[in-house]
Motif scaffolding. Sequence first.
Motif, PDB file in Angstrom:
ATOM      1  N   SER A 163      33.109  46.766  44.153  1.00 12.65           N
ATOM      2  CA  SER A 163      32.431  45.573  43.619  1.00 12.65           C
ATOM      3  C   SER A 163      33.387  44.687  42.817  1.00 12.65           C
ATOM      4  O   SER A 163      33.025  44.152  41.757  1.00 12.65           O
ATOM      5  N   LEU A 164      34.609  44.527  43.323  1.00 16.28           N
ATOM      6  CA  LEU A 164      35.597  43.724  42.606  1.00 16.28           C
ATOM      7  C   LEU A 164      35.257  42.244  42.695  1.00 16.28           C
ATOM      8  O   LEU A 164      34.720  41.776  43.704  1.00 16.28           O
ATOM      9  N   PRO A 165      35.588  41.482  41.656  1.00 16.53           N
ATOM     10  CA  PRO A 165      35.422  40.027  41.750  1.00 16.53           C
ATOM     11  C   PRO A 165      36.435  39.446  42.728  1.00 16.53           C
ATOM     12  O   PRO A 165      37.403  40.104  43.130  1.00 16.53           O
ATOM     13  N   ASP A 166      36.235  38.174  43.098  1.00 19.85           N
ATOM     14  CA  ASP A 166      37.054  37.559  44.139  1.00 19.85           C
ATOM     15  C   ASP A 166      38.535  37.480  43.774  1.00 19.85           C
ATOM     16  O   ASP A 166      39.388  37.430  44.661  1.00 19.85           O
ATOM     17  N   ASN A 167      38.856  37.448  42.483  1.00 23.37           N
ATOM     18  CA  ASN A 167      40.259  37.302  42.086  1.00 23.37           C
ATOM     19  C   ASN A 167      41.025  38.616  42.123  1.00 23.37           C
ATOM     20  O   ASN A 167      42.237  38.636  41.890  1.00 23.37           O
ATOM     21  N   LEU A 168      40.349  39.735  42.420  1.00 17.82           N
ATOM     22  CA  LEU A 168      41.008  41.032  42.473  1.00 17.82           C
ATOM     23  C   LEU A 168      40.911  41.619  43.878  1.00 17.82           C
ATOM     24  O   LEU A 168      39.933  41.399  44.589  1.00 17.82           O
ATOM     25  N   ALA A 169      41.935  42.383  44.245  1.00 11.08           N
ATOM     26  CA  ALA A 169      41.923  43.113  45.512  1.00 11.08           C
ATOM     27  C   ALA A 169      42.463  44.506  45.268  1.00 11.08           C
ATOM     28  O   ALA A 169      43.474  44.676  44.574  1.00 11.08           O
ATOM     29  N   CYS A 170      41.780  45.510  45.826  1.00  8.56           N
ATOM     30  CA  CYS A 170      42.256  46.890  45.736  1.00  8.56           C
ATOM     31  C   CYS A 170      43.350  47.060  46.776  1.00  8.56           C
ATOM     32  O   CYS A 170      43.077  47.174  47.970  1.00  8.56           O
ATOM     33  N   LEU A 171      44.599  47.093  46.323  1.00 13.96           N
ATOM     34  CA  LEU A 171      45.751  47.092  47.223  1.00 13.96           C
ATOM     35  C   LEU A 171      46.260  48.484  47.548  1.00 13.96           C
ATOM     36  O   LEU A 171      46.842  48.700  48.612  1.00 13.96           O
ATOM     37  N   PHE A 172      46.078  49.430  46.644  1.00 12.01           N
ATOM     38  CA  PHE A 172      46.547  50.798  46.840  1.00 12.01           C
ATOM     39  C   PHE A 172      45.567  51.774  46.206  1.00 12.01           C
ATOM     40  O   PHE A 172      44.854  51.429  45.256  1.00 12.01           O
ATOM     41  N   LEU A 173      45.578  52.995  46.720  1.00 17.01           N
ATOM     42  CA  LEU A 173      44.884  54.106  46.080  1.00 17.01           C
ATOM     43  C   LEU A 173      45.923  55.131  45.638  1.00 17.01           C
ATOM     44  O   LEU A 173      46.982  55.258  46.257  1.00 17.01           O
TER      45      LEU A 173
END
Length: 207
Positions: A163-173
């Motif tokens: 549920s991240l906002p538009d300005n964030l991206a989950c790039l790695f785990l």
Amino acid sequence: MTLSEAIKTRRSVGSFKSNPISDEIIEEMLESARLAPSGGNAQNYTFGIIRDESLKTQLAQAAGNQMWIASAPVVIAGCGDISWDIKDPPEDDFGLIVNYLRFGKDFVNTMKEYPDRRALMKLWHNGSPVIAMEHMFLTAVSHGLSACFIGYLDVDRASEILSLPDNLACLFLLPVGYTDEISGPKTRKSIDDISFHNRWDSLTTTQ
């Protein structure tokens, strides 16, 4: 454990025991990330601490169905702030000048015109959480833990799961836990294979 010992001990593992990780260790990992360097001290990253079993399972599915990821007691989501768009700043912006110098104006101007801005910014900011995450990894190792960088990831799906906002991206785990593997010795290139002194052509004159 010294820093040198942590570096020598560090392994990427894919199997974890179910032992929980204390909040104190997680806080120390986050503090090491907070103190990590970033370009212009922007600190354009944030980290999700994922313990929920359902969310871990969904993230593992988003990572190409690598379900072993969900076995880690904690999965760190390394998220980058992708809001800085290279097409926005004026020509005298220092960040733009630096990118012109590094990559050339033709390439940067092509990137300015790329139609899918979110896709471009995910690529442009891809490295933003990496240094801080390696600090976290080594801190985990210093406490007898291990981890593994996961870049094989449906970034948009992972971002949606969290549920991240538009300005964030989950790039790695970064699944973290006490390893259930027995690691052998590291196989690495020699120092001579990965370094040179002063000029590259010195390699041919000194060997």
